[in-house]
Write an enzyme that holds these catalytic residues in place. Structure first.
Site, mmCIF file in Angstrom:
data_model
loop_
_atom_site.group_PDB
_atom_site.id
_atom_site.type_symbol
_atom_site.label_atom_id
_atom_site.label_comp_id
_atom_site.label_asym_id
_atom_site.label_seq_id
_atom_site.Cartn_x
_atom_site.Cartn_y
_atom_site.Cartn_z
ATOM 1 C CG ASP A 263 -1.892 1.111 1.275
ATOM 2 O OD1 ASP A 263 -2.307 1.554 0.191
ATOM 3 O OD2 ASP A 263 -2.253 1.554 2.379
ATOM 4 N N GLY A 317 -4.562 9.991 -6.628
ATOM 5 C CA GLY A 317 -5.195 11.264 -6.293
ATOM 6 C C GLY A 317 -6.659 11.440 -6.621
ATOM 7 C CB CYS A 322 -6.908 11.816 -2.301
ATOM 8 S SG CYS A 322 -5.194 11.779 -2.858
ATOM 9 C CG ASP A 360 -7.706 2.835 -4.652
ATOM 10 O OD1 ASP A 360 -8.749 3.031 -4.008
ATOM 11 O OD2 ASP A 360 -6.561 3.048 -4.199
ATOM 12 N N GLY A 361 -10.747 4.368 -6.124
ATOM 13 C CA GLY A 361 -11.111 5.752 -5.844
ATOM 14 C C GLY A 361 -11.858 6.430 -6.966
ATOM 15 N N GLY A 393 -13.682 3.922 -0.777
ATOM 16 C CA GLY A 393 -13.390 4.431 0.556
ATOM 17 C C GLY A 393 -14.548 5.233 1.088
ATOM 18 N NE ARG A 420 -7.428 9.039 10.305
ATOM 19 C CZ ARG A 420 -7.070 9.009 11.569
ATOM 20 N NH1 ARG A 420 -7.342 10.046 12.358
ATOM 21 N NH2 ARG A 420 -6.440 7.967 12.090
ATOM 22 C CG MET A 422 -5.162 5.890 4.309
ATOM 23 S SD MET A 422 -5.666 5.754 6.033
ATOM 24 C CE MET A 422 -4.257 4.883 6.712
ATOM 25 N NE ARG A 435 -2.144 4.320 0.950
ATOM 26 C CZ ARG A 435 -2.628 4.975 -0.092
ATOM 27 N NH1 ARG A 435 -2.373 6.267 -0.236
ATOM 28 N NH2 ARG A 435 -3.353 4.345 -0.999
#
Length: 497
Positions: A263, A317, A322, A360-361, A393, A420, A422, A435
């Site tokens: 990660d 991002g 993020c 992802d995201g 998330g 929040r 990371m 990370r």
């Protein structure tokens, strides 16, 4: 292969910039849509949903929810100690199983209080009682919830409340575990209306348990992501530093994890070394690298580590919490990143093999005042662009199963939960600085923020609705499965209003 509109070729675009054009006349119902997909090379999911390894998203409860509903969860590493993460893994692995190997046991001298403490930690009451409280001594009895549920005398010893060995219905290892015959066990449990069936060896030592509650869970959640022993599958996040990751991988392996996600906000070259170390020492574990955001990154990893890598996580991002792109001026529009990374992986597939892509995201979260709680459209768009699964998330952070408590926001006049990134200052007070490569620097540049998300209630209500929405989207387009969607989707540019 899906058709990308010419106005999108070699352009940056987000999910909101595209729509999927329906060109077919559906001749099947929504519930006939099959969402089976690959999370990694060797692990299949019934639904393409993954919970992100974020400390306000995925702990044990979220991982259990996701696996029961057909997806999978990835437990974050932002704990004070490795053992705290491993405790979450153990809770997931002990939630359900076929044969419960190496079960927890107590002695006759333990107390009712000890039973309740184990239930608080792992979520179950049934425990075998052995002579000395270990698996190396003979079975003396068993305690189940019905033995203690009305007892208030917490210091009473278990020898006074347990069902003794001579009154127990048992099965033998040679007839069950050795033959991997759960059907035989199920018949005994049903015939004698048992809560728990101990499995013993020829020396009267406990080797496994089978519980009625596990049988009922198996029927209640037919989509569940589980291994051959019917235990829920679980991944853990590990650091992008070999020295830090070694101990975490080893302890995770002993606890029964099915794989790891290395990660980091952006993939480090050292991830390839970690993947190689993991495959050479723990070959049954699946290994996912990330995050990547371009075809060139995908190409370098596949050419250099295809034998060690079982999946790639795409997204630099795009998350709601993020701020990498805003603060550092680097990153990628998520939809275009997924498309390019998938195309690169497909171009290399003939030589290097299949490489699953995780988007992802970037799945949008409704505004606090909108009242809308499902957004399956963005998930379908990510799948149409070629992702095998979608990691979320913020969309999950408002559920009961995410870490943290709900609270009332008087300004918005509704319940919320805190979520929040990371890379936020709050998260980096613990482990997550690793990370972003900021664990050893004095000046930390935040790449995440703390925000509020709508409280969404139980995930056991929310996730099935989300799944139904994805199926409905495919059905509207005339596709019975994800493979058809990815082969024939007509992806069009959607001008802003």
């Amino acid at each position: 292969m899906a058709k990308l509109h010419q106005d999108l070729i070699n352009k940056e675009f987000q999910y909101k910039d595209i729509t999927l054009l329906p060109n077919r006349l559906p001749d099947f119902e929504r519930d006939e849509v099959d969402l089976t997909t690959h999370f990694s090379k060797n692990i299949e999911l019934k639904v393409p949903l993954v919970s992100s390894p974020m400390d306000t998203v995925t702990g044990a409860e979220m991982a259990i929810l996701m696996a029961l509903e057909g997806g999978i969860g990835v437990i974050h590493y932002n704990f004070q100690t490795i053992d705290e993460q491993i405790e979450k893994v153990e809770k997931v692995k002990r939630f359900k199983a076929g044969f419960i190997h190496n079960p927890l046991v107590l002695s006759p001298q333990n107390t009712i209080k000890d039973i309740y403490e184990i239930n608080d930690k792992y979520g179950f009451f049934s425990l075998p009682i052995t002579e000395d409280g270990t698996l190396n001594s003979k079975l003396k009895g068993i305690v189940t919830h019905r033995d203690i549920r009305y007892r208030e005398d917490m210091e009473t010893k278990l020898e006074k409340v347990m069902t003794p060995r001579e009154k127990l219905r048992i099965a033998f290892k040679k007839d069950t575990v050795d033959k991997n015959d759960l059907d035989f066990v199920h018949k005994i449990i049903k015939e004698y209306n048992l809560d728990t069936l101990p499995i013993i060896d020829k020396d009267d030592k406990i080797v496994a348990l089978v519980t009625d509650s596990d049988l009922r869970k198996d029927k209640k959640y037919p989509l569940a992501t589980k291994n051959k022993n019917k235990q829920l599958r679980i991944f853990t996040a590990v650091e992008s530093r070999l020295k830090l990751a070694k101990e975490r991988i080893g302890k995770g392996y002993e606890a029964g994890i099915d794989g790891i996600i290395i990660d980091a906000g952006i993939v480090f070259k050292e991830q390839i070394e970690i993947a190689k170390y993991c495959k050479e020492n723990f070959p049954r574990l699946e290994v996912i690298l990330g995050n990547v955001g371009s075809g060139k990154m995908v190409e370098e990893i596949i050419k250099g580590a295809s034998n060690y890598c079982d999946g790639l996580r795409v997204g630099i991002g795009p998350g709601t919490a993020c701020i990498t792109q805003q603060e550092l001026g680097t990153g990628r529009s998520q939809a275009s990143a997924v498309w390019e990374c998938v195309q690169t992986a497909k171009n290399l597939e003939a030589k290097y093999g299949f490489m699953p892509i995780i988007a992802d995201g970037g799945i949008k979260i409704p505004d606090l005042g909108s009242g809308d709680i499902q957004k399956p459209g963005d998930i379908t768009k990510a799948l149409a662009l070629g992702a095998q699964t979608v990691m979320m998330g913020g969309l999950l952070a408002g559920l009961d199963q995410s870490p943290g408590e709900k609270e009332f926001d008087y300004k918005e006049d509704r319940m919320i939960k805190k979520y929040r990134g990371m890379g936020s200052p709050e998260a980096m007070e613990r482990r997550s600085g690793v990370r972003y490569g900021m664990d050893k620097v004095k000046i930390k540049v935040p790449e995440g923020k703390l925000i509020k998300v709508p409280y969404r209630g139980s995930g056991y209500d929310f996730i099935p609705k989300l799944i139904a929405g994805i199926k409905q989207s495919l059905q509207k387009q005339g596709f019975k499965n994800i493979k058809e969607l990815q082969k024939f989707a007509d992806i069009r540019f959607l001008p802003s209003e």
